[in-house]
Write a protein that holds these residues in place. Sequence first.
Motif, PDB file in Angstrom:
ATOM      1  N   ARG A   5       0.992  -1.185   0.145  1.00 14.25           N
ATOM      2  CA  ARG A   5       0.132   0.024   0.029  1.00 14.25           C
ATOM      3  C   ARG A   5       0.761   1.140   0.004  1.00 14.25           C
ATOM      4  NH1 ARG A   5      -4.252   3.337  -1.160  1.00 14.25           N
ATOM      5  NH2 ARG A   5      -4.974   4.518   0.557  1.00 14.25           N
ATOM      6  N   ARG A   6       1.942   1.129   1.034  1.00 13.26           N
ATOM      7  CA  ARG A   6       2.849   2.388   1.011  1.00 13.26           C
ATOM      8  C   ARG A   6       3.536   2.611  -0.590  1.00 13.26           C
ATOM      9  NH1 ARG A   6       4.731   0.020   6.030  1.00 13.26           N
ATOM     10  NH2 ARG A   6       6.309  -0.489   4.641  1.00 13.26           N
ATOM     11  N   THR A   7       3.818   1.580  -0.921  1.00 10.58           N
ATOM     12  CA  THR A   7       4.582   1.690  -2.306  1.00 10.58           C
ATOM     13  C   THR A   7       3.503   2.146  -3.487  1.00 10.58           C
ATOM     14  OG1 THR A   7       5.806  -0.295  -1.980  1.00 10.58           O
ATOM     15  CG2 THR A   7       5.731   0.417  -4.218  1.00 10.58           C
ATOM     16  N   ALA A   8       2.548   1.818  -3.447  1.00 10.31           N
ATOM     17  CA  ALA A   8       1.385   2.292  -4.295  1.00 10.31           C
ATOM     18  C   ALA A   8       1.157   3.908  -4.158  1.00 10.31           C
ATOM     19  CB  ALA A   8       0.101   1.547  -4.313  1.00 10.31           C
ATOM     20  N   LEU A   9       1.113   4.021  -3.040  1.00  7.87           N
ATOM     21  CA  LEU A   9       0.619   5.534  -2.658  1.00  7.87           C
ATOM     22  C   LEU A   9       2.170   6.391  -3.119  1.00  7.87           C
ATOM     23  CD1 LEU A   9      -1.295   5.514   0.700  1.00  7.87           C
ATOM     24  CD2 LEU A   9      -2.259   5.874  -1.790  1.00  7.87           C
ATOM     25  N   LEU A  10       3.119   5.843  -2.803  1.00 10.54           N
ATOM     26  CA  LEU A  10       4.353   6.721  -2.722  1.00 10.54           C
ATOM     27  C   LEU A  10       4.472   7.138  -4.410  1.00 10.54           C
ATOM     28  CD1 LEU A  10       7.076   7.971  -1.865  1.00 10.54           C
ATOM     29  CD2 LEU A  10       7.890   5.832  -2.277  1.00 10.54           C
ATOM     30  N   MET A  86       1.747   9.577 -18.445  1.00  5.88           N
ATOM     31  CA  MET A  86       1.918   8.871 -19.480  1.00  5.88           C
ATOM     32  C   MET A  86       3.264   8.660 -19.893  1.00  5.88           C
ATOM     33  SD  MET A  86      -1.232  10.368 -21.707  1.00  5.88           S
ATOM     34  CE  MET A  86      -1.577   9.294 -23.155  1.00  5.88           C
ATOM     35  N   VAL A  87       4.019   9.985 -19.833  1.00  7.64           N
ATOM     36  CA  VAL A  87       5.614   9.569 -20.078  1.00  7.64           C
ATOM     37  C   VAL A  87       6.354   8.773 -19.209  1.00  7.64           C
ATOM     38  CG1 VAL A  87       7.629  11.032 -20.492  1.00  7.64           C
ATOM     39  CG2 VAL A  87       5.517  11.665 -21.502  1.00  7.64           C
ATOM     40  N   LEU A  88       5.951   9.058 -17.866  1.00  3.77           N
ATOM     41  CA  LEU A  88       6.529   8.324 -16.882  1.00  3.77           C
ATOM     42  C   LEU A  88       6.388   6.918 -16.872  1.00  3.77           C
ATOM     43  CD1 LEU A  88       8.539   8.455 -14.311  1.00  3.77           C
ATOM     44  CD2 LEU A  88       6.305   8.868 -12.886  1.00  3.77           C
ATOM     45  N   ASP A  89       5.034   6.452 -17.299  1.00  2.00           N
ATOM     46  CA  ASP A  89       4.841   4.976 -17.440  1.00  2.00           C
ATOM     47  C   ASP A  89       5.817   4.359 -18.447  1.00  2.00           C
ATOM     48  OD1 ASP A  89       2.602   5.529 -15.963  1.00  2.00           O
ATOM     49  OD2 ASP A  89       1.194   5.132 -17.481  1.00  2.00           O
ATOM     50  N   GLN A  90       6.076   4.970 -19.541  1.00  2.00           N
ATOM     51  CA  GLN A  90       6.987   4.602 -20.532  1.00  2.00           C
ATOM     52  C   GLN A  90       8.593   4.501 -19.916  1.00  2.00           C
ATOM     53  OE1 GLN A  90       6.337   5.536 -24.634  1.00  2.00           O
ATOM     54  NE2 GLN A  90       4.358   6.425 -24.328  1.00  2.00           N
ATOM     55  N   VAL A  91       8.958   5.659 -19.222  1.00  9.22           N
ATOM     56  CA  VAL A  91      10.227   5.467 -18.789  1.00  9.22           C
ATOM     57  C   VAL A  91      10.395   4.454 -17.592  1.00  9.22           C
ATOM     58  CG1 VAL A  91      11.911   7.019 -17.293  1.00  9.22           C
ATOM     59  CG2 VAL A  91      10.416   7.812 -19.346  1.00  9.22           C
ATOM     60  N   LEU A  92       9.442   4.304 -16.720  1.00  7.57           N
ATOM     61  CA  LEU A  92       9.423   3.230 -15.891  1.00  7.57           C
ATOM     62  C   LEU A  92       9.618   1.841 -16.741  1.00  7.57           C
ATOM     63  CD1 LEU A  92       9.518   2.074 -13.075  1.00  7.57           C
ATOM     64  CD2 LEU A  92       6.869   2.433 -13.193  1.00  7.57           C
ATOM     65  N   ARG A 106      -1.338 -11.875 -12.233  1.00 10.88           N
ATOM     66  CA  ARG A 106      -1.223 -12.147 -10.669  1.00 10.88           C
ATOM     67  C   ARG A 106      -0.702 -11.354 -10.022  1.00 10.88           C
ATOM     68  NH1 ARG A 106      -2.300 -16.727  -7.898  1.00 10.88           N
ATOM     69  NH2 ARG A 106      -1.544 -16.849  -6.000  1.00 10.88           N
ATOM     70  N   ASP A 107       0.309 -10.621 -10.388  1.00  9.77           N
ATOM     71  CA  ASP A 107       1.180  -9.811  -9.503  1.00  9.77           C
ATOM     72  C   ASP A 107       0.057  -8.557  -9.446  1.00  9.77           C
ATOM     73  OD1 ASP A 107       3.412 -11.014  -9.248  1.00  9.77           O
ATOM     74  OD2 ASP A 107       4.295 -10.146 -11.137  1.00  9.77           O
ATOM     75  N   VAL A 108      -0.562  -7.964 -10.355  1.00 11.73           N
ATOM     76  CA  VAL A 108      -1.568  -6.803 -10.462  1.00 11.73           C
ATOM     77  C   VAL A 108      -2.678  -7.375  -9.463  1.00 11.73           C
ATOM     78  CG1 VAL A 108      -3.104  -5.462 -11.602  1.00 11.73           C
ATOM     79  CG2 VAL A 108      -0.669  -6.038 -12.628  1.00 11.73           C
ATOM     80  N   GLN A 109      -3.338  -8.293  -9.576  1.00  9.66           N
ATOM     81  CA  GLN A 109      -4.505  -8.848  -9.049  1.00  9.66           C
ATOM     82  C   GLN A 109      -4.225  -9.022  -7.474  1.00  9.66           C
ATOM     83  OE1 GLN A 109      -5.299 -12.591 -10.999  1.00  9.66           O
ATOM     84  NE2 GLN A 109      -6.878 -11.615 -12.381  1.00  9.66           N
ATOM     85  N   GLN A 110      -3.065  -9.529  -6.930  1.00  8.95           N
ATOM     86  CA  GLN A 110      -2.923  -9.608  -5.665  1.00  8.95           C
ATOM     87  C   GLN A 110      -2.451  -8.220  -4.992  1.00  8.95           C
ATOM     88  OE1 GLN A 110       1.110 -12.115  -5.685  1.00  8.95           O
ATOM     89  NE2 GLN A 110      -0.086 -13.657  -5.507  1.00  8.95           N
ATOM     90  N   LEU A 111      -1.969  -7.207  -5.802  1.00  5.98           N
ATOM     91  CA  LEU A 111      -1.863  -5.928  -5.152  1.00  5.98           C
ATOM     92  C   LEU A 111      -3.341  -5.078  -5.042  1.00  5.98           C
ATOM     93  CD1 LEU A 111      -0.291  -3.220  -4.439  1.00  5.98           C
ATOM     94  CD2 LEU A 111       0.152  -2.718  -6.786  1.00  5.98           C
ATOM     95  N   ARG A 145      -0.391  -1.725 -11.911  1.00  2.80           N
ATOM     96  CA  ARG A 145       0.697  -2.538 -12.903  1.00  2.80           C
ATOM     97  C   ARG A 145       2.051  -1.821 -12.618  1.00  2.80           C
ATOM     98  NH1 ARG A 145       0.605  -6.661 -16.289  1.00  2.80           N
ATOM     99  NH2 ARG A 145       2.747  -6.846 -17.544  1.00  2.80           N
ATOM    100  N   LEU A 146       1.849  -0.422 -12.896  1.00 10.41           N
ATOM    101  CA  LEU A 146       2.870   0.646 -12.734  1.00 10.41           C
ATOM    102  C   LEU A 146       3.363   0.432 -11.322  1.00 10.41           C
ATOM    103  CD1 LEU A 146       4.431   2.976 -13.878  1.00 10.41           C
ATOM    104  CD2 LEU A 146       2.816   4.525 -12.509  1.00 10.41           C
ATOM    105  N   GLN A 147       2.730   0.348 -10.283  1.00 13.79           N
ATOM    106  CA  GLN A 147       3.224   0.403  -8.897  1.00 13.79           C
ATOM    107  C   GLN A 147       3.942  -1.009  -8.592  1.00 13.79           C
ATOM    108  OE1 GLN A 147       2.674   3.074  -7.780  1.00 13.79           O
ATOM    109  NE2 GLN A 147       0.752   3.566  -9.010  1.00 13.79           N
ATOM    110  N   VAL A 148       3.518  -2.192  -9.240  1.00 16.75           N
ATOM    111  CA  VAL A 148       4.350  -3.466  -9.121  1.00 16.75           C
ATOM    112  C   VAL A 148       5.504  -3.321  -9.798  1.00 16.75           C
ATOM    113  CG1 VAL A 148       4.038  -5.933  -9.604  1.00 16.75           C
ATOM    114  CG2 VAL A 148       1.961  -4.967  -8.953  1.00 16.75           C
TER     115      VAL A 148
END
Length: 214
Positions: A5-10, A86-92, A106-111, A145-148
């Motif tokens: 949760r902390r990672t997603a918010l961060l 949108m740009v940061l998504d591609q950079v990441l 599955r990773d996304v579903q778990q998060l 998915r970006l957070q994962v």
Amino acid sequence: MHRRRRTALLLSAAIVAAAPLLTACGSETHPGAAAVVGGQKISVSTLESRVNEVRDAQRAAAGDDANYARVVSGTGTLTRQTLHSMVLDQVLHRAAQDAGVTVTRRDVQQLRANVEQQVGGAKALDATWLRQYGIPPQRVDDNLRLQVEAQKLAAKLGTTTDQPAFWKALSKASDELGVDLNPRYGTWDAQKVGLVDAKTPWVREVTVASQQPA
């Protein structure tokens, strides 16, 4: 609070906080393009469509015109924030690819399950992401998915998403891709991995909020 949760918010907060608050009008260096990332164009029409998704969701959530007007007045930089994400998504994604990081459904579903448990369900998750990060319900899974991807990249690098080593990897990926923005939206700083004032006569800087590590 759960680490996921902390990672997603961060990371979501970093996406929003890194966007400068600009007012702009002017000519387009790239006709029809809001940005070019790695040789691929993000068209103005695509950007506008993404912004409209957010506005539609905000209107539906607001309930009446007065509330919607208040929401819009408080999110006047939505277009630039949306382009930044949108740009940061591609950079990441490029940084993750460079590090050999992959993300499964599955990773996304778990998060999602973890975050829903924290905020009180799927509807609460949608409402929170819309209110705090300007992400409409249909884009929540993309953001998760970006957070994962960010979390896995940080782990691969032996760091966390709030440390310089993580942002250094994103900076390298940004430089490799070669991000070029239409000046009406500012310019892209590969070192800071974010939008900056274009320093052109038709752009007036109102304020800049940046909380990313140097």
